[in-house]
Motif scaffolding. Structure first.
Motif, PDB file in Angstrom:
ATOM      1  N   LYS A 202       0.834  -1.204   0.000  1.00 54.91           N
ATOM      2  CA  LYS A 202       0.000   0.000   0.000  1.00 54.91           C
ATOM      3  C   LYS A 202       0.866   1.251   0.000  1.00 54.91           C
ATOM      4  CE  LYS A 202      -3.801   2.283   2.431  1.00 54.91           C
ATOM      5  NZ  LYS A 202      -4.717   2.246   3.601  1.00 54.91           N
ATOM      6  N   ALA A 203       1.908   1.248   0.842  1.00 54.50           N
ATOM      7  CA  ALA A 203       2.804   2.412   0.894  1.00 54.50           C
ATOM      8  C   ALA A 203       3.550   2.587  -0.424  1.00 54.50           C
ATOM      9  CB  ALA A 203       3.798   2.255   2.039  1.00 54.50           C
ATOM     10  N   LYS A 204       3.968   1.475  -1.038  1.00 54.16           N
ATOM     11  CA  LYS A 204       4.683   1.564  -2.309  1.00 54.16           C
ATOM     12  C   LYS A 204       3.769   2.042  -3.423  1.00 54.16           C
ATOM     13  CE  LYS A 204       7.597  -1.789  -3.160  1.00 54.16           C
ATOM     14  NZ  LYS A 204       8.169  -3.144  -3.300  1.00 54.16           N
ATOM     15  N   GLU A 205       2.517   1.614  -3.371  1.00 55.99           N
ATOM     16  CA  GLU A 205       1.554   2.084  -4.366  1.00 55.99           C
ATOM     17  C   GLU A 205       1.333   3.588  -4.228  1.00 55.99           C
ATOM     18  OE1 GLU A 205      -0.643   1.765  -7.673  1.00 55.99           O
ATOM     19  OE2 GLU A 205       0.509   0.153  -6.707  1.00 55.99           O
ATOM     20  N   GLN A 206       1.305   4.065  -2.968  1.00 50.97           N
ATOM     21  CA  GLN A 206       1.165   5.506  -2.729  1.00 50.97           C
ATOM     22  C   GLN A 206       2.367   6.263  -3.303  1.00 50.97           C
ATOM     23  OE1 GLN A 206      -1.146   7.612  -1.310  1.00 50.97           O
ATOM     24  NE2 GLN A 206      -2.552   5.871  -1.490  1.00 50.97           N
ATOM     25  N   ILE A 207       3.560   5.689  -3.115  1.00 45.55           N
ATOM     26  CA  ILE A 207       4.766   6.343  -3.639  1.00 45.55           C
ATOM     27  C   ILE A 207       4.701   6.431  -5.158  1.00 45.55           C
ATOM     28  CG2 ILE A 207       7.259   6.058  -3.952  1.00 45.55           C
ATOM     29  CD1 ILE A 207       7.381   4.971  -1.112  1.00 45.55           C
ATOM     30  N   ARG A 208       4.270   5.352  -5.829  1.00 45.20           N
ATOM     31  CA  ARG A 208       4.164   5.376  -7.292  1.00 45.20           C
ATOM     32  C   ARG A 208       3.158   6.440  -7.738  1.00 45.20           C
ATOM     33  NH1 ARG A 208       4.122  -0.378  -6.521  1.00 45.20           N
ATOM     34  NH2 ARG A 208       6.106  -1.318  -7.158  1.00 45.20           N
ATOM     35  N   TYR A 209       2.046   6.523  -7.056  1.00 44.72           N
ATOM     36  CA  TYR A 209       1.015   7.498  -7.419  1.00 44.72           C
ATOM     37  C   TYR A 209       1.549   8.928  -7.237  1.00 44.72           C
ATOM     38  CZ  TYR A 209      -3.286  10.264  -7.164  1.00 44.72           C
ATOM     39  OH  TYR A 209      -4.235  11.221  -7.369  1.00 44.72           O
ATOM     40  N   ILE A 210       2.221   9.160  -6.109  1.00 46.57           N
ATOM     41  CA  ILE A 210       2.778  10.497  -5.852  1.00 46.57           C
ATOM     42  C   ILE A 210       3.853  10.828  -6.879  1.00 46.57           C
ATOM     43  CG2 ILE A 210       4.052  11.896  -4.183  1.00 46.57           C
ATOM     44  CD1 ILE A 210       2.754  10.189  -1.977  1.00 46.57           C
ATOM     45  N   THR A 211       4.672   9.828  -7.222  1.00 39.03           N
ATOM     46  CA  THR A 211       5.737  10.048  -8.210  1.00 39.03           C
ATOM     47  C   THR A 211       5.156  10.435  -9.566  1.00 39.03           C
ATOM     48  OG1 THR A 211       7.146   8.443  -7.082  1.00 39.03           O
ATOM     49  CG2 THR A 211       7.735   9.004  -9.348  1.00 39.03           C
ATOM     50  N   GLN A 212       4.054   9.811  -9.951  1.00 36.99           N
ATOM     51  CA  GLN A 212       3.403  10.173 -11.216  1.00 36.99           C
ATOM     52  C   GLN A 212       2.917  11.623 -11.184  1.00 36.99           C
ATOM     53  OE1 GLN A 212       0.349   7.226 -11.718  1.00 36.99           O
ATOM     54  NE2 GLN A 212       1.776   5.612 -12.379  1.00 36.99           N
ATOM     55  N   GLU A 213       2.362  12.021 -10.040  1.00 36.33           N
ATOM     56  CA  GLU A 213       1.934  13.421  -9.907  1.00 36.33           C
ATOM     57  C   GLU A 213       3.121  14.361 -10.067  1.00 36.33           C
ATOM     58  OE1 GLU A 213      -0.956  14.699  -6.918  1.00 36.33           O
ATOM     59  OE2 GLU A 213      -0.997  12.618  -6.220  1.00 36.33           O
ATOM     60  N   ARG A 214       4.234  14.024  -9.411  1.00 36.79           N
ATOM     61  CA  ARG A 214       5.434  14.863  -9.497  1.00 36.79           C
ATOM     62  C   ARG A 214       5.949  14.947 -10.936  1.00 36.79           C
ATOM     63  NH1 ARG A 214       9.153  15.533  -5.401  1.00 36.79           N
ATOM     64  NH2 ARG A 214      10.755  14.428  -6.582  1.00 36.79           N
ATOM     65  N   GLU A 215       5.998  13.795 -11.636  1.00 39.78           N
ATOM     66  CA  GLU A 215       6.489  13.794 -13.009  1.00 39.78           C
ATOM     67  C   GLU A 215       5.614  14.657 -13.910  1.00 39.78           C
ATOM     68  OE1 GLU A 215       9.264  12.631 -14.164  1.00 39.78           O
ATOM     69  OE2 GLU A 215       9.806  11.939 -12.163  1.00 39.78           O
ATOM     70  N   ALA A 216       4.315  14.647 -13.671  1.00 41.39           N
ATOM     71  CA  ALA A 216       3.413  15.490 -14.465  1.00 41.39           C
ATOM     72  C   ALA A 216       3.714  16.962 -14.231  1.00 41.39           C
ATOM     73  CB  ALA A 216       1.957  15.186 -14.101  1.00 41.39           C
ATOM     74  N   ILE A 217       3.995  17.327 -12.982  1.00 43.30           N
ATOM     75  CA  ILE A 217       4.340  18.725 -12.674  1.00 43.30           C
ATOM     76  C   ILE A 217       5.688  19.081 -13.295  1.00 43.30           C
ATOM     77  CG2 ILE A 217       4.864  20.334 -10.805  1.00 43.30           C
ATOM     78  CD1 ILE A 217       2.917  18.744  -9.050  1.00 43.30           C
ATOM     79  N   PHE A 218       6.657  18.161 -13.196  1.00 40.94           N
ATOM     80  CA  PHE A 218       7.972  18.405 -13.797  1.00 40.94           C
ATOM     81  C   PHE A 218       7.846  18.636 -15.305  1.00 40.94           C
ATOM     82  CE2 PHE A 218      10.131  15.873 -10.212  1.00 40.94           C
ATOM     83  CZ  PHE A 218      10.361  17.048  -9.506  1.00 40.94           C
ATOM     84  N   TYR A 219       7.006  17.840 -15.980  1.00 40.44           N
ATOM     85  CA  TYR A 219       6.840  18.008 -17.427  1.00 40.44           C
ATOM     86  C   TYR A 219       6.241  19.377 -17.739  1.00 40.44           C
ATOM     87  CZ  TYR A 219       5.424  17.284 -22.252  1.00 40.44           C
ATOM     88  OH  TYR A 219       5.262  17.429 -23.600  1.00 40.44           O
ATOM     89  N   THR A 220       5.302  19.820 -16.918  1.00 41.27           N
ATOM     90  CA  THR A 220       4.703  21.153 -17.127  1.00 41.27           C
ATOM     91  C   THR A 220       5.777  22.230 -17.035  1.00 41.27           C
ATOM     92  OG1 THR A 220       2.622  20.382 -16.173  1.00 41.27           O
ATOM     93  CG2 THR A 220       2.957  22.762 -16.300  1.00 41.27           C
TER      94      THR A 220
END
Length: 740
Positions: free
Chosen positions: A216-234
Motif C-alpha cells: 500500500k505504501a509503495k503504491e502511494q509512492i508510485r502514485y505520488i511520483t506520477q503526480e510529481r512527473e506530471a508537474i515536472f513536465y509542465t
C-alpha cells in the motif's frame, strides 16, 4: 561502428610523439573541440595572455549545444538536464562578470547581457542541477509525502524482522533492494508466516520476498511520483518555451563559450604543468632555448639556433639526432596552435609555417610492393607540392647508396629551398653534409660523444660535422675488438685521419663551451643571490607594515563594535555586537599560563567526559567514585572537571542584564512566518546565552511554508553551525535539530 580515418594532424602528432601531451591538453577542455582556433591568432593570443594573469576556477564540463538548439528551433520540450547545460554556461559567465576585471577579458565579459526572462528559468535549478522543489508548494508537499511513505515502509520492514514468527525463517536481518523492490531474504516454508511476492533468488537458495504489508505504501509512492512527473513536465514545457524565445541569446553564449573554452584550457593546462605559452611569429626563424620534448622524462634541455634554411644534424649513433628533429617540428607545431610547452619563452623565437611535414618512418610496405628508397621518393614528391613549409627528414639517405644519395639529395634540397621550404635533416654520412657545408644558408649541428666514458652525451654543437662513432658503438654493444680493428683497417687510414680531424675540432669546441658554461653559471649564481637578498629585504619591510596595519585595524574594529554594543537598545543586539567585537579582538596573549591542580572532595559536582555527576567516594585523592545517571563509575581525578567553578572572563565595559530562559525546545506550530522568525530569533539568542549547543525546533509539516521559512532563517543565522530533520520519534520532518 565505422572506423574514423586519422587526419593529417593526427598522423603528425603520432610521428612527433606528442599523443600523450595532446591528450592531456584536451582533458582541460569543457567540451570536445579542435586544436585550431579560427580567426586572428594574434588576437587569440592576447586574450590567452590576459587570462593567464587572472586567478579563476575552471568551467564545468558542458555538453554540445547542437541538439539543444535544434529542439528549441522546433519548439520541442527539453529535459531538465539539457536546460541545466545552458544554465551552467550562463552562471559561469556571470561568475566572470562579477570579478569586475579591467583587462580585455573584462571588456569581453561586459558584452554578456543576461536576459531577465532567463532568470525565471535559472532560479529553479540548484548549483548541482537539481530542481528546486521548495519553490513549488505542491512539489514540496508531495516530496514530504514520499518521505513519509518510505519511513512507513522502513518501520514496517523492521517490525517484520523482529517478529518472533518470522525470525526463524530469516537468513539475515538486512533489508535488500532487488529490482527496485525492498525485500527480506528468507528460507523455504516462509509462506506460512509471511505473505508477499518473490522478487528474486539468492545463490544459496534463499528467497527475496517483498512483503504485502508494504504494498500500500509503495503504491502511494508510485502514485505520488506520477503526480510529481506530471508537474515536472509542465515546468519543462514552460522553460523550453521561454528558452525558444531566447534562442539568439543562447546562440551567442554557445559561440562565446567555445572561444573561452579554448582560452581557459590552454591557460590552466600551462599552469598545471608549469609550461609556457608562446605563439608563432610572422617569419621563418626558429630559436629554441631550454626546450624539452614532452615525451621525454629527465631530458636535457635543447638549445637550437635555426635561423637558416637548412639544418643538418650529424654525429654519433643513438645520440639524440632524431629526437632533436622531432623537438624542432614539435615546437613549431605547438606554437602554431598555441599549445603550452616547456621552454624559455623569453629567449625563444618560433616562426610560422603554412604546413609542417615529417618524413621519419621507414616507408617500406610489402603489401604495396614498395622498397624503402622508392617510398622515400614518393614522400619527397609530395613535399614539392607545398610552399613555405617546415620539413623534417630523418636519415635522408635511408635505403640506397650513400654517395649516390648525397648527390641526389643535394639537388633536391636546393630545389626545396627555392620553393621557400625550411628543412631539418639528420644523417649518419658526412658526404651530403660536406656537399652542403659551403652554403651560407646551411646550419651544421653535431651530436656530442663522450670519448672518455664511451657514451653519447645527448648534447649538440653548432657549426661542425660530427663523427658517427660506428666502431665505438659496435664495441659498446658487444662486437669483439678483433672484428672492430679489422673493420678499421678496411676503412682506411685517410678516412680515419679525416675523422680524427673532425673529432679534434669537436673537442676544442667542447672545451670552449665548458669554460663558457662555468663562467655563465658563476655570474648567474651571483645575480640570483643579489636578487634573493633584495627580495628578502623587501619582504621583511612589507611584512612589518602589514603587521602594524593589521594590529591597528583589529583594535579599531573591536572598539567600534564595543561602542555599537553599548548603544544597542535590546539584549539581542548587545549580545550579537559583543560576539562580533570578541571575534575581532586579537586572540593571542603574552601572559604566562599558570598550571593549576584541581582538588576534589566528596559531594563535588563534576563533569566526566560529556556526563555530569557527583563524587560519592574518594581514594588517595587520585581516584574517585562518581555517580552518573544512577550509575557509579571509578575514574582517575585527572579525568574530572569541576562544574560549579566558573572561569573568570575578560572584563568589558558593557553589563548585560538578560533574563535566562531554560529550555531546549521551541514550538512554532500555528504561527505565521514573520512571527515564527521573531520567536525563533529570541529563542536562539537565549539558548546561546544559556550555553546550549543543541536545541530542537518544532514547526510541523502542513503546507510547507513554515518549514521553508524556518530553514531559510537557520541558513542565514551566523551562529547556527548546522541543522537537520529530527529523528522519527522526535517529530521527523516536522522538526529540526539545530547545532549552535
Amino acid at each position: 561502428m565505422p572506423i574514423i580515418a586519422p587526419t593529417k594532424i593526427d598522423l603528425l602528432i603520432n610521428q612527433l610523439d606528442l599523443n600523450e601531451h595532446i591528450n592531456s591538453f584536451k582533458s582541460f577542455f569543457s567540451r570536445d573541440d579542435s586544436l585550431f582556433m579560427e580567426g586572428d591568432q594574434e588576437l587569440h593570443y592576447r586574450y590567452i595572455k590576459s587570462l593567464d594573469a587572472i586567478e579563476f576556477k575552471a568551467p564545468p564540463k558542458v555538453a554540445d549545444f547542437t541538439n539543444i538548439k535544434l529542439h528549441l528551433q522546433k519548439r520541442g520540450v527539453l529535459h531538465f538536464e539539457q536546460i541545466f547545460e545552458i544554465v551552467k554556461v550562463v552562471r559561469y559567465f556571470r561568475y566572470f562578470k562579477n570579478k569586475n576585471l579591467q583587462s580585455i577579458i573584462g571588456e569581453w565579459m561586459d558584452k554578456f547581457v543576461i536576459e531577465p526572462k532567463f532568470f525565471e528559468v535559472e532560479k529553479y535549478f540548484t548549483h548541482d542541477g537539481k530542481f528546486e522543489e521548495n519553490l513549488d508548494e505542491t512539489l514540496f508537499a508531495l516530496g514530504s509525502r514520499i518521505k513519509e511513505q518510505k519511513a512507513t515502509i522502513n518501520s514496517s520492514l523492521k517490525r517484520l524482522t523482529s517478529s518472533s514468527k518470522i525470525t526463524p525463517y530469516l537468513i539475515d536481518s538486512q533489508l535488500h533492494l532487488i529490482n527496485d523492490e525492498e525485500a527480506l531474504l528468507v528460507r523455504g516454508g516462509f509462506n506460512h508466516v509471511l505473505k508477499g511476492a518473490i522478487v528474486g533468488r539468492s545463490s544459496s537458495g534463499g528467497f527475496y520476498v517483498s512483503p504485502d504489508s508494504i504494498l500500500k505504501a509503495k503504491e502511494q509512492i508510485r502514485y505520488i511520483t506520477q503526480e510529481r512527473e506530471a508537474i515536472f513536465y509542465t515546468y519543462a514545457k514552460e522553460f523550453s518555451s521561454k528558452l525558444s524565445d531566447l534562442l539568439p541569446f543562447i546562440n551567442f553564449i554557445d559561440k562565446e563559450f567555445t572561444k573561452f573554452d579554448n582560452y581557459q584550457a590552454r591557460v590552466l593546462f600551462a599552469k598545471s604543468k608549469n609550461l609556457s605559452l608562446i605563439k608563432s611569429k610572422k617569419d621563418s626563424k626558429i630559436t629554441l632555448e631550454g626546450f624539452i620534448h614532452p615525451a621525454l622524462h629527465h631530458a636535457k634541455p635543447i638549445h637550437v639556433d635555426f635561423s637558416k634554411n637548412i639544418l643538418m644534424i650529424t654525429g654519433v649513433n643513438a645520440g639524440g639526432k632524431t629526437m632533436l628533429l622531432k623537438s624542432i617540428l614539435s615546437a613549431a607545431f605547438m606554437a602554431k596552435y598555441i599549445i603550452p610547452m616547456k621552454l624559455n619563452e623569453h629567449k625563444s623565437h618560433i616562426g610560422n609555417f603554412k604546413g609542417i611535414h615529417a618524413i621519419i618512418d621507414d616507408p617500406q610496405n610489402v603489401k604495396n610492393d614498395i622498397s624503402t628508397f622508392a617510398g622515400r621518393m614518393q614522400q619527397f614528391s609530395k613535399i614539392f607540392e607545398h610552399r613555405d613549409a617546415l620539413i623534417g627528414v630523418d636519415e635522408i639517405e635511408l635505403g640506397t647508396d650513400s654517395d649516390e644519395a648525397a648527390a641526389l639529395f643535394k639537388v633536391i634540397l636546393d630545389e626545396l629551398i627555392l620553393r621557400g621550404q625550411k628543412i631539418v635533416v639528420t644523417t649518419h654520412h658526412k658526404r651530403l653534409a660536406a656537399l652542403m657545408a659551403d652554403r651560407d644558408d646551411v646550419e651544421l649541428m653535431a651530436a656530442i660523444y663522450d670519448e672518455q666514458n664511451r657514451v653519447p652525451t645527448y648534447e649538440f654543437m653548432h657549426g661542425i660535422i660530427g663523427k658517427s662513432y660506428a666502431f665505438e658503438t659496435a664495441s659498446r654493444y658487444g662486437i669483439s675488438n678483433k672484428i672492430v680493428n679489422e673493420a678499421k683497417a678496411v676503412y682506411g687510414d685517410n678516412s680515419e685521419k679525416l675523422n680524427i680531424l673532425i673529432e679534434r675540432g669537436s673537442q676544442l669546441e667542447r672545451e670552449l663551451k665548458q669554460k663558457h658554461k662555468i663562467v655563465d653559471e658563476k655570474l648567474q649564481n651571483i645575480t640570483l643571490k643579489e636578487l634573493e637578498l633584495k627580495e628578502i629585504k623587501e619582504s621583511l619591510f612589507k611584512e612589518l607594515d602589514r603587521e602594524k596595519s593589521a594590529l591597528k585595524e583589529s583594535y579599531e574594529i573591536a572598539i567600534n563594535e564595543a561602542k555599537a554594543a553599548a548603544r544597542a537598545g535590546d539584549t539581542q543586539a548587545i549580545h550579537r555586537a559583543m560576539n562580533k567585537a570578541k571575534e575581532k579582538l586579537p586572540q593571542t596573549t603574552n601572559e604566562p599560563k599558570i598550571a593549576q591542580i584541581a582538588e576534589f572532595n566528596i559531594g563535588d559536582n563534576v563533569k566526566y567526559h560529556s556526563k555530569k555527576g557527583v563524587i560519592v567516594a574518594m581514594k588517595d585523592k587520585k581516584e574517585a567514585i562518581v555517580e552518573v545517571d544512577g550509575m557509579r563509575v571509578r575514574v582517575q581525578t585527572s579525568q574530572l572537571k569541576h562544574t560549579q567553578i566558573i572561569k573568570q572572563k575578560p572584563r568589558t565595559d558593557v553589563n548585560l542584564q538578560v533574563q535566562k530562559r531554560a529550555g531546549l525546545k521551541c514550538d512554532l506550530h500555528g504561527m505565521r512566518a514573520e512571527e515564527a522568525n521573531e520567536v525563533l530569533d529570541k529563542f536562539i539568542s537565549d539558548a546561546l546565552i544559556n550555553g546550549w549547543d543543541e536545541v530542537i525546533v518544532y514547526h510541523g509539516i502542513g503546507t510547507g511554508k513554515l518549514s521553508y521559512a524556518v530553514k531559510e532563517f537557520l541558513k542565514a543565522h551566523p551562529r547556527v553551525k548546522k541543522f537537520e530533520d529530527a529523528p522519527q520519534h522526535m517529530g521527523g520532518f516536522g522538526a529540526k535539530i539545530v547545532t549552535l
